[in-house]
Scaffold this motif. Sequence first.
Motif, PDB file in Angstrom:
ATOM      1  N   UNK A  62       0.857  -1.184   0.000  1.00  0.00           N
ATOM      2  CA  UNK A  62       0.000   0.000   0.000  1.00  0.00           C
ATOM      3  C   UNK A  62       0.895   1.238   0.000  1.00  0.00           C
ATOM      4  N   UNK A  63       0.864   1.996  -1.085  1.00  0.00           N
ATOM      5  CA  UNK A  63       1.753   3.151  -1.249  1.00  0.00           C
ATOM      6  C   UNK A  63       1.018   4.477  -1.175  1.00  0.00           C
ATOM      7  N   UNK A  64      -0.295   4.452  -1.318  1.00  0.00           N
ATOM      8  CA  UNK A  64      -1.064   5.688  -1.324  1.00  0.00           C
ATOM      9  C   UNK A  64      -1.891   5.817  -0.041  1.00  0.00           C
ATOM     10  N   UNK A  65      -1.972   7.028   0.514  1.00  0.00           N
ATOM     11  CA  UNK A  65      -2.866   7.223   1.660  1.00  0.00           C
ATOM     12  C   UNK A  65      -4.335   7.171   1.261  1.00  0.00           C
ATOM     13  N   UNK A  66      -4.576   7.238  -0.040  1.00  0.00           N
ATOM     14  CA  UNK A  66      -5.947   7.162  -0.552  1.00  0.00           C
ATOM     15  C   UNK A  66      -6.187   5.736  -1.053  1.00  0.00           C
ATOM     16  N   UNK A  67      -7.073   5.032  -0.406  1.00  0.00           N
ATOM     17  CA  UNK A  67      -7.300   3.642  -0.789  1.00  0.00           C
ATOM     18  C   UNK A  67      -8.783   3.336  -0.940  1.00  0.00           C
ATOM     19  N   UNK A  68      -9.038   2.373  -1.793  1.00  0.00           N
ATOM     20  CA  UNK A  68     -10.354   1.749  -1.903  1.00  0.00           C
ATOM     21  C   UNK A  68     -10.139   0.275  -1.602  1.00  0.00           C
ATOM     22  N   UNK A  69     -10.659  -0.196  -0.485  1.00  0.00           N
ATOM     23  CA  UNK A  69     -10.447  -1.585  -0.079  1.00  0.00           C
ATOM     24  C   UNK A  69     -11.619  -2.445  -0.554  1.00  0.00           C
ATOM     25  N   UNK A  70     -11.288  -3.530  -1.210  1.00  0.00           N
ATOM     26  CA  UNK A  70     -12.298  -4.441  -1.746  1.00  0.00           C
ATOM     27  C   UNK A  70     -12.042  -5.835  -1.194  1.00  0.00           C
ATOM     28  N   UNK A  71     -13.031  -6.707  -1.308  1.00  0.00           N
ATOM     29  CA  UNK A  71     -12.938  -8.029  -0.673  1.00  0.00           C
ATOM     30  C   UNK A  71     -12.543  -9.143  -1.624  1.00  0.00           C
ATOM     31  N   UNK A  72     -12.521  -8.879  -2.934  1.00  0.00           N
ATOM     32  CA  UNK A  72     -12.115  -9.946  -3.847  1.00  0.00           C
ATOM     33  C   UNK A  72     -11.445  -9.368  -5.085  1.00  0.00           C
ATOM     34  N   UNK A  73     -10.715 -10.232  -5.783  1.00  0.00           N
ATOM     35  CA  UNK A  73      -9.895  -9.812  -6.914  1.00  0.00           C
ATOM     36  C   UNK A  73     -10.724  -9.359  -8.103  1.00  0.00           C
ATOM     37  N   UNK A  74     -11.876  -9.982  -8.327  1.00  0.00           N
ATOM     38  CA  UNK A  74     -12.714  -9.567  -9.457  1.00  0.00           C
ATOM     39  C   UNK A  74     -13.210  -8.137  -9.278  1.00  0.00           C
ATOM     40  N   UNK A  75     -13.555  -7.758  -8.043  1.00  0.00           N
ATOM     41  CA  UNK A  75     -13.984  -6.384  -7.777  1.00  0.00           C
ATOM     42  C   UNK A  75     -12.828  -5.417  -7.975  1.00  0.00           C
ATOM     43  N   UNK A  76     -11.661  -5.805  -7.519  1.00  0.00           N
ATOM     44  CA  UNK A  76     -10.475  -4.957  -7.725  1.00  0.00           C
ATOM     45  C   UNK A  76     -10.236  -4.733  -9.208  1.00  0.00           C
ATOM     46  N   UNK A  77     -10.306  -5.794  -9.978  1.00  0.00           N
ATOM     47  CA  UNK A  77     -10.137  -5.707 -11.430  1.00  0.00           C
ATOM     48  C   UNK A  77     -11.159  -4.761 -12.041  1.00  0.00           C
ATOM     49  N   UNK A  78     -12.413  -4.911 -11.639  1.00  0.00           N
ATOM     50  CA  UNK A  78     -13.488  -4.076 -12.195  1.00  0.00           C
ATOM     51  C   UNK A  78     -13.289  -2.610 -11.846  1.00  0.00           C
ATOM     52  N   UNK A  79     -12.864  -2.318 -10.622  1.00  0.00           N
ATOM     53  CA  UNK A  79     -12.663  -0.924 -10.215  1.00  0.00           C
ATOM     54  C   UNK A  79     -11.499  -0.275 -10.958  1.00  0.00           C
ATOM     55  N   UNK A  80     -10.436  -1.047 -11.199  1.00  0.00           N
ATOM     56  CA  UNK A  80      -9.314  -0.501 -11.960  1.00  0.00           C
ATOM     57  C   UNK A  80      -9.723  -0.278 -13.415  1.00  0.00           C
ATOM     58  N   UNK A  81     -10.450  -1.227 -13.979  1.00  0.00           N
ATOM     59  CA  UNK A  81     -10.946  -1.052 -15.357  1.00  0.00           C
ATOM     60  C   UNK A  81     -11.842   0.177 -15.477  1.00  0.00           C
ATOM     61  N   UNK A  82     -12.619   0.451 -14.432  1.00  0.00           N
ATOM     62  CA  UNK A  82     -13.531   1.594 -14.459  1.00  0.00           C
ATOM     63  C   UNK A  82     -12.809   2.932 -14.318  1.00  0.00           C
ATOM     64  N   UNK A  83     -11.506   2.901 -14.020  1.00  0.00           N
ATOM     65  CA  UNK A  83     -10.750   4.137 -13.893  1.00  0.00           C
ATOM     66  C   UNK A  83     -10.768   4.739 -12.508  1.00  0.00           C
ATOM     67  N   UNK A  84     -11.236   3.968 -11.512  1.00  0.00           N
ATOM     68  CA  UNK A  84     -11.327   4.511 -10.161  1.00  0.00           C
ATOM     69  C   UNK A  84      -9.948   4.708  -9.541  1.00  0.00           C
ATOM     70  N   UNK A  85      -9.022   3.837  -9.835  1.00  0.00           N
ATOM     71  CA  UNK A  85      -7.694   3.934  -9.253  1.00  0.00           C
ATOM     72  C   UNK A  85      -6.754   2.940  -9.888  1.00  0.00           C
ATOM     73  N   UNK A  86      -5.580   2.782  -9.275  1.00  0.00           N
ATOM     74  CA  UNK A  86      -4.563   1.873  -9.810  1.00  0.00           C
ATOM     75  C   UNK A  86      -4.305   0.746  -8.808  1.00  0.00           C
ATOM     76  N   UNK A  87      -3.633  -0.297  -9.276  1.00  0.00           N
ATOM     77  CA  UNK A  87      -3.313  -1.394  -8.381  1.00  0.00           C
ATOM     78  C   UNK A  87      -2.616  -2.523  -9.112  1.00  0.00           C
ATOM     79  N   UNK A  88      -2.175  -3.507  -8.336  1.00  0.00           N
ATOM     80  CA  UNK A  88      -1.540  -4.688  -8.916  1.00  0.00           C
ATOM     81  C   UNK A  88      -2.579  -5.772  -9.147  1.00  0.00           C
ATOM     82  N   UNK A  89      -2.457  -6.457 -10.280  1.00  0.00           N
ATOM     83  CA  UNK A  89      -3.325  -7.583 -10.615  1.00  0.00           C
ATOM     84  C   UNK A  89      -2.474  -8.690 -11.219  1.00  0.00           C
ATOM     85  N   UNK A  90      -2.887  -9.956 -11.065  1.00  0.00           N
ATOM     86  CA  UNK A  90      -2.117 -11.045 -11.691  1.00  0.00           C
ATOM     87  C   UNK A  90      -2.156 -10.935 -13.208  1.00  0.00           C
ATOM     88  N   UNK A  91      -1.021 -11.233 -13.828  1.00  0.00           N
ATOM     89  CA  UNK A  91      -0.903 -11.071 -15.278  1.00  0.00           C
ATOM     90  C   UNK A  91      -1.925 -11.915 -16.023  1.00  0.00           C
TER      91      UNK A  91
END
Length: 302
Positions: A216-245
């Motif tokens: 965690x590098x940013x003080x601004x975070x959006x915490x999600x409970x599963x990887x599919x939600x994380x993927x969807x939020x990054x695709x939507x342009x909400x923020x950045x993050x690491x995902x499996x290739x």
Amino acid sequence: MLDVLTLDQLRTFVTVAECGSFRSAAAQLSRVQSAISHAVANLEAELGVALFDRTGHRPVLTAEGQSLLANARDILLRVDAMRARARGLGEGIELELPLTVDTLFPIGMVGAALTKMRAAYPSVSIRLAVEPLGGPIASLIDKRSSLAIVVGEDFRDPRIALEAISSVEQVAVVSVEHPLGRRQSRNRISLQDLADHLQIVLSDPTPLTEGRMFGVLSPQTCRVTNQDTKHAMILAGLGWGRLPFWQVERDLRERRLVRLATTALGRRSQVAAEAYLAHRLDQPLGPAALAFRQALMQMAEA
């Protein structure tokens, strides 16, 4: 009375229907043709309906026979499954394989390995959970699973045996429409730039990471409970993050996502983490678990 129906009668009925003649059914069941005819005739008498029309050269299912064939097959399938399960119990085969997989691990590989296991042990049920961070290790500690797939070096327990499977590549990505995604590669993104934007991170469902931070590098975070939600939020342009290739390979190829133009998150914004197959030291693996392990290892080596 239907109470005197026998499995032999039902199996004979199904075999005749599938073979198309009493002679072929007799050969398949290694019995004389008269015994086959007698078994079917007794079944018809018990049911009170004609199952075959015998007026032609070959017996043909009647409408009633066609309708009851599905029931007969279902009964035989359930009986065979019961016998297989009883045989497995006698041989020490597990009733169920409870498995927890790290959300970073390619789930398609897990499915393929489970399919191979089921081909050898069709009576074994499967209970599959996909959890992030400390979830797989916690499932073993709590005895909710007999096997787990763990990714990374952050979770260890002296009660758990680990066996390396393969590596999982993770990529720091962002939507092509996000301000960070529009940065040109020559304008490298700094850690401060990353901290200025929302980071999408996974929450740990266990207390194992309490007081600890993982990437965690940013003080601004959006915490999600599963990887599919994380993927969807990054695709939507909400923020950045690491995902499996394996999860974002197509998104990168089709330019929905781009790698973050930074060297602070690994070369080409990519890092590798080791994946391990884990189990409790005090719970030796059963035949089905060993078959799953073998299939998984073979695929990882291919």
